[in-house]
Design an enzyme around this catalytic site. Structure first.
Site, PDB file in Angstrom:
ATOM      1  N   HIS A  39       0.733  -1.190   0.069  1.00 11.54           N
ATOM      2  CA  HIS A  39       0.012   0.200  -0.092  1.00 11.54           C
ATOM      3  C   HIS A  39       1.038   1.231   0.002  1.00 11.54           C
ATOM      4  CE1 HIS A  39      -4.064  -1.814   0.831  1.00 11.54           C
ATOM      5  NE2 HIS A  39      -3.206  -2.867   1.122  1.00 11.54           N
TER       6      HIS A  39
ATOM      7  N   ASP B 129       3.591   9.652  -1.087  1.00 10.85           N
ATOM      8  CA  ASP B 129       2.296   8.940  -0.636  1.00 10.85           C
ATOM      9  C   ASP B 129       2.030   7.893  -1.386  1.00 10.85           C
ATOM     10  OD1 ASP B 129       0.062   8.282   1.048  1.00 10.85           O
ATOM     11  OD2 ASP B 129      -0.606  10.379   1.198  1.00 10.85           O
TER      12      ASP B 129
HETATM   13  P1  ADP Z   1      -3.317   7.032   4.837  1.00 16.56           P
HETATM   14  O1  ADP Z   1      -3.692   5.746   4.614  1.00 16.56           O
HETATM   15  O2  ADP Z   1      -1.707   7.116   4.761  1.00 16.56           O
HETATM   16  O3  ADP Z   1      -3.870   7.725   6.428  1.00 16.56           O
HETATM   17  P2  ADP Z   1      -5.157   7.962   2.912  1.00 16.56           P
HETATM   18  O4  ADP Z   1      -5.514   9.206   2.351  1.00 16.56           O
HETATM   19  O5  ADP Z   1      -4.821   6.981   1.913  1.00 16.56           O
HETATM   20  O6  ADP Z   1      -3.967   8.022   3.684  1.00 16.56           O
HETATM   21  O7  ADP Z   1      -6.499   7.332   3.715  1.00 16.56           O
HETATM   22  C1  ADP Z   1      -6.679   8.075   4.681  1.00 16.56           C
HETATM   23  C2  ADP Z   1      -8.045   7.608   5.305  1.00 16.56           C
HETATM   24  O8  ADP Z   1      -8.503   8.025   6.559  1.00 16.56           O
HETATM   25  C3  ADP Z   1      -9.040   8.024   4.260  1.00 16.56           C
HETATM   26  O9  ADP Z   1     -10.191   7.299   3.813  1.00 16.56           O
HETATM   27  C4  ADP Z   1      -9.664   9.276   5.200  1.00 16.56           C
HETATM   28  O10 ADP Z   1     -11.331   9.723   4.867  1.00 16.56           O
HETATM   29  C5  ADP Z   1      -9.648   8.678   6.673  1.00 16.56           C
HETATM   30  N1  ADP Z   1      -9.389  10.056   7.480  1.00 16.56           N
HETATM   31  C6  ADP Z   1      -8.313  10.770   7.636  1.00 16.56           C
HETATM   32  N2  ADP Z   1      -8.552  11.821   8.573  1.00 16.56           N
HETATM   33  C7  ADP Z   1      -9.839  11.301   9.168  1.00 16.56           C
HETATM   34  C8  ADP Z   1     -10.435  12.062  10.154  1.00 16.56           C
HETATM   35  N3  ADP Z   1     -10.045  13.253  10.729  1.00 16.56           N
HETATM   36  N4  ADP Z   1     -11.761  11.484  10.282  1.00 16.56           N
HETATM   37  C9  ADP Z   1     -12.030  10.520   9.748  1.00 16.56           C
HETATM   38  N5  ADP Z   1     -11.363   9.875   8.701  1.00 16.56           N
HETATM   39  C10 ADP Z   1     -10.159  10.412   8.585  1.00 16.56           C
END
Ligand code: ADP
Length: 462
Positions: free
Chosen positions: A157, A365
């Site tokens: 991932h 990322d």
């Molecule tokens: P990573 O997997 O590195 O955290 P991604 O952008 O691929 O980054 O995925 C992050 C996920 O976490 C997304 O689905 C996003 O909606 C969720 N997310 C991030 N911050 C929040 C938050 N404050 N509240 C709810 N969901 C969150």
């Protein structure tokens, strides 16, 4: 259809709280498990005094999960140690933050062996095994050593680092060799796939064919780029739900006619949050006319708080947001709203929809799903503008976003200015093009692309 066994560090059983509250990955994998009556295997998140290999089998909303508890030392060395203090920084090009401790590597090996030992009896003759992410590189090899001849796939991932960077990892070659125990290995992007090819050809004397077959010695695997998507339909529905509409309405009320710029990220140094704040600060310095007209809402729930580099980034952002607000705020206007908590997905969708600009600026990322969620949540008749880092995996699919170099405050500042004044026609044209991809290559597409490739691998007995 073969039965599917999914293995990941943590297991996310369906919660049944309404589809809108589940992450896309959990939705897609749960759907695949339901269809094939499969099992999701991983760490429970709990610790135990002494590892016993006891499997906790549960069935929730049609999905069977099998979880094990680990010892505190395992969690320290394998999870907080090798996974998150060695591999994560190095694979995100942060060699300066990577820690190389032999104890971490030993813990990592031990936990992968424990996963293999407990998983082995659950695997039946025709099962497909799909291993996820950097916590479990060696698992396939450990299973092979136990005589598992099934088709086994691995999906990474996070990014795969450039050849030269990977050389800084002690025992890098052993780690890469473990990938050759799998039948299919998937990466998020062509860029990470190419870096893998570079390593294999330059470091291992391997060969790569046009169809992605990679051969080292007498072992041949299929390597492919298979970008993960979101559960688009579900997210669009979530963004039109009553809680989302209410949240959107409240956000617009609280914005009081100002344009909102949104950032949503786990609090992680790979997300470029400091650079984002500096870019926004530069925008404020260079554009006095926008003072009082715009604000940045940064939502950043803390993560991995046991690791020091995460404590440092948190302290640094506290101080930076305070400094910028101190310098620019007046009695009626605060330029940055900085929030350290999570929100349910439907409310998050409403927040995205209320934002004129989505600011997604990771330094590196694997994919970045927030970029896709922001686009999916927009009003098609009046969509906001996505500003996206050139170093997010998502850029290979979302080239019609406003692309920036996240290290350049000037670039970020110029992009914000451009986004805020972008005519409706251009916003719609860019949004449509982004949305076409997000609809076509959603998380179900990703899951099928990978499992189809794995199913095509001939069984050893065939
Ligand atoms: P990573 O997997 O590195 O955290 P991604 O952008 O691929 O980054 O995925 C992050 C996920 O976490 C997304 O689905 C996003 O909606 C969720 N997310 C991030 N911050 C929040 C938050 N404050 N509240 C709810 N969901 C969150």
């Amino acid at each position: 259809m073969s039965r599917l066994i999914i293995v990941s560090n943590r297991v996310q059983p369906p919660t049944g709280e309404g589809a809108g509250n589940q992450g896309g990955l959990a939705v897609a994998l749960s759907a695949a498990l339901r269809e094939s009556s499969g099992i999701w295997f991983g760490w429970s998140g709990e610790t135990t005094e002494q590892f016993t290999g006891h499997i906790n089998l549960q069935r929730n909303f049609g999905v069977t999960t099998a979880t094990i508890d680990l010892e505190a030392q395992d969690v320290d060395e394998y999870y907080n140690g090798y996974a998150n203090r060695t591999l994560w920084p190095l694979f995100h090009y942060r060699i300066d933050l990577a820690e190389f401790e032999s104890g971490f590597a030993e813990g990592y090996e031990r936990v992968n062996a424990r996963f293999a030992e407990t998983l082995e009896p659950l695997i039946e003759a025709d099962d497909l095994v799909w291993v996820h992410d950097y916590h479990l590189f060696p698992l396939g090899q450990r299973l092979r050593e136990r005589g598992i001849g099934n088709r086994i796939g691995f999906f990474l991932h996070i990014p795969w680092p450039p050849h030269g960077l990977l050389l800084s990892l002690p025992n890098h070659r052993e780690l890469v060799e473990t990938l050759f125990a799998y039948d299919v290995v998937g990466f998020q992007t062509q860029t990470w796939l190419q870096s893998f090819f570079d390593y294999v050809t330059q470091e291992m004397g391997g060969s790569v064919e046009e169809d992605g077959r990679v051969t080292v010695g007498d072992r041949s695997i299929l390597a492919l780029a298979c970008p993960i998507g979101i559960d688009t339909q579900n997210f669009v529905e979530a963004s039109q739900s009553a809680p989302a509409r209410y949240t959107c309405y409240r956000m617009k009320q609280s914005a009081n006619g100002r344009d909102m710029i949104i950032g949503v990220d786990r609090l992680d140094y790979s997300k470029g949050l400091e650079e984002r704040f500096l870019g926004y600060e530069r925008f404020l310095s260079a554009n006095e006319g926008h003072h009082g007209e715009v604000f940045l809402l940064q939502i950043a729930p803390p993560s991995r708080g046991d690791v020091q580099s995460y404590q440092e980034i948190r302290a640094s952002l506290d101080s930076l947001s305070g400094r910028i607000n101190g310098a620019f705020a007046d009695v009626e206007w605060v330029p940055i709203r900085y929030v350290n908590r999570g929100y349910p997905r439907d409310r998050l969708a409403g927040i995205y929809r209320a934002a004129r600009v989505g600011l997604v600026t990771p330094l590196r990322d694997g994919m970045n799903l927030v970029a896709k969620e922001y686009v999916a949540a927009q009003d098609p008749e009046d969509p906001g503008v996505l500003i996206l880092s050139r170093f997010a995996g998502a850029v290979e699919q979302l080239g019609d976003a406003v692309l920036i170099n996240p290290y350049s405050a000037e670039d970020i500042s110029d992009a914000i200015k451009m986004a805020l004044s972008m005519p409706l026609e251009e916003r719609i044209a860019r949004w449509r093009s982004l949305m076409d991809n997000i609809e076509a290559e959603d998380v179900m597409w990703w899951r099928r692309r990978f499992t189809d490739a794995l199913e095509l691998v001939p069984q050893p007995t065939e």
